[in-house]
Design a protein around this motif. Structure first.
Motif, PDB file in Angstrom:
ATOM      1  N   TRP A   1       3.052   9.268   3.292  1.00  0.00           N
ATOM      2  CA  TRP A   1       2.086   7.526   3.791  1.00  0.00           C
ATOM      3  C   TRP A   1       1.774   6.920   4.472  1.00  0.00           C
ATOM      4  CZ3 TRP A   1      -2.581   7.632   0.655  1.00  0.00           C
ATOM      5  CH2 TRP A   1      -2.434   9.045  -0.692  1.00  0.00           C
ATOM      6  N   LEU A   2       0.941   7.053   4.906  1.00  0.00           N
ATOM      7  CA  LEU A   2       0.876   6.070   6.333  1.00  0.00           C
ATOM      8  C   LEU A   2      -0.705   4.894   5.714  1.00  0.00           C
ATOM      9  CD1 LEU A   2       0.107   8.303   8.601  1.00  0.00           C
ATOM     10  CD2 LEU A   2       2.592   7.150   9.253  1.00  0.00           C
ATOM     11  N   VAL A   3       0.045   3.508   5.152  1.00  0.00           N
ATOM     12  CA  VAL A   3      -0.763   2.483   4.997  1.00  0.00           C
ATOM     13  C   VAL A   3      -1.110   1.483   6.401  1.00  0.00           C
ATOM     14  CG1 VAL A   3      -1.084   0.502   3.214  1.00  0.00           C
ATOM     15  CG2 VAL A   3       0.219   2.964   2.627  1.00  0.00           C
ATOM     16  N   ASP A   4      -2.011   1.959   6.427  1.00  0.00           N
ATOM     17  CA  ASP A   4      -2.997   1.150   7.763  1.00  0.00           C
ATOM     18  C   ASP A   4      -3.176  -0.306   7.439  1.00  0.00           C
ATOM     19  OD1 ASP A   4      -4.094  -0.322   9.886  1.00  0.00           O
ATOM     20  OD2 ASP A   4      -5.247   1.094   9.788  1.00  0.00           O
ATOM     21  N   ASP A   5      -2.804  -1.624   7.415  1.00  0.00           N
ATOM     22  CA  ASP A   5      -3.566  -2.232   6.702  1.00  0.00           C
ATOM     23  C   ASP A   5      -4.519  -3.187   7.565  1.00  0.00           C
ATOM     24  OD1 ASP A   5      -3.774  -4.234   4.636  1.00  0.00           O
ATOM     25  OD2 ASP A   5      -1.379  -5.373   5.420  1.00  0.00           O
TER      26      ASP A   5
ATOM     27  N   LEU B   1      -3.149   9.132   4.893  1.00  0.00           N
ATOM     28  CA  LEU B   1      -3.500   7.863   5.280  1.00  0.00           C
ATOM     29  C   LEU B   1      -4.530   7.581   4.019  1.00  0.00           C
ATOM     30  CD1 LEU B   1      -4.218   5.815   7.425  1.00  0.00           C
ATOM     31  CD2 LEU B   1      -6.098   7.045   8.328  1.00  0.00           C
ATOM     32  N   TYR B   2      -3.789   6.112   4.154  1.00  0.00           N
ATOM     33  CA  TYR B   2      -4.620   5.059   3.158  1.00  0.00           C
ATOM     34  C   TYR B   2      -5.285   3.976   4.151  1.00  0.00           C
ATOM     35  CZ  TYR B   2      -6.034   1.667  -0.176  1.00  0.00           C
ATOM     36  OH  TYR B   2      -6.832   0.739  -1.256  1.00  0.00           O
ATOM     37  N   THR B   3      -6.177   3.556   4.416  1.00  0.00           N
ATOM     38  CA  THR B   3      -6.398   2.165   5.175  1.00  0.00           C
ATOM     39  C   THR B   3      -7.265   1.183   3.896  1.00  0.00           C
ATOM     40  OG1 THR B   3      -6.727   3.734   6.547  1.00  0.00           O
ATOM     41  CG2 THR B   3      -7.798   1.245   6.350  1.00  0.00           C
ATOM     42  N   SER B   4      -6.214   0.038   4.024  1.00  0.00           N
ATOM     43  CA  SER B   4      -6.569  -1.495   3.642  1.00  0.00           C
ATOM     44  C   SER B   4      -8.109  -1.576   2.904  1.00  0.00           C
ATOM     45  CB  SER B   4      -6.070  -2.230   3.787  1.00  0.00           C
ATOM     46  OG  SER B   4      -4.966  -1.769   3.366  1.00  0.00           O
ATOM     47  N   PRO B   5      -9.376  -1.808   2.836  1.00  0.00           N
ATOM     48  CA  PRO B   5     -10.619  -1.985   2.982  1.00  0.00           C
ATOM     49  C   PRO B   5     -10.312  -3.738   3.788  1.00  0.00           C
ATOM     50  CG  PRO B   5     -10.210  -2.167   0.765  1.00  0.00           C
ATOM     51  CD  PRO B   5      -8.867  -1.753   1.126  1.00  0.00           C
ATOM     52  N   SER B   6     -11.491  -3.924   4.530  1.00  0.00           N
ATOM     53  CA  SER B   6     -11.533  -5.047   5.250  1.00  0.00           C
ATOM     54  C   SER B   6     -12.080  -5.842   4.391  1.00  0.00           C
ATOM     55  CB  SER B   6     -12.701  -4.870   6.149  1.00  0.00           C
ATOM     56  OG  SER B   6     -12.541  -3.956   7.148  1.00  0.00           O
TER      57      SER B   6
END
Length: 71
Positions: free
Chosen positions: A38-42, A64-69
């Protein structure tokens, strides 16, 4: 079907463009095959999100998980 339990590795990603490829490649080269990464982009401002996108597109073990803005 595999007898190996699923191993989940979570990698927090923020300004990691210098080391991200080395980190993910080292996991993908392991002999353990029942693996998800899991690649968690903050919201990283560097090229880390593009690197994550590339891995997610190339290898089904990379998720891929991208944190909401923030609003």
């Amino acid at each position: 079907m595999t007898d190996q339990p699923l191993l989940s590795v979570i990698i927090p990603v923020y300004k990691a463009e210098r080391s991200l490829r080395r980190c993910v490649d080292s996991l993908l080269c392991q002999l353990y095959t029942n693996l998800e990464i899991w690649l968690v982009d903050d919201g990283s401002p560097d090229s880390s999100p593009a690197i994550c996108d590339d891995y997610a597109a190339r290898d089904r073990r990379c998720l891929l998980y991208t944190s909401p803005s923030p609003r």
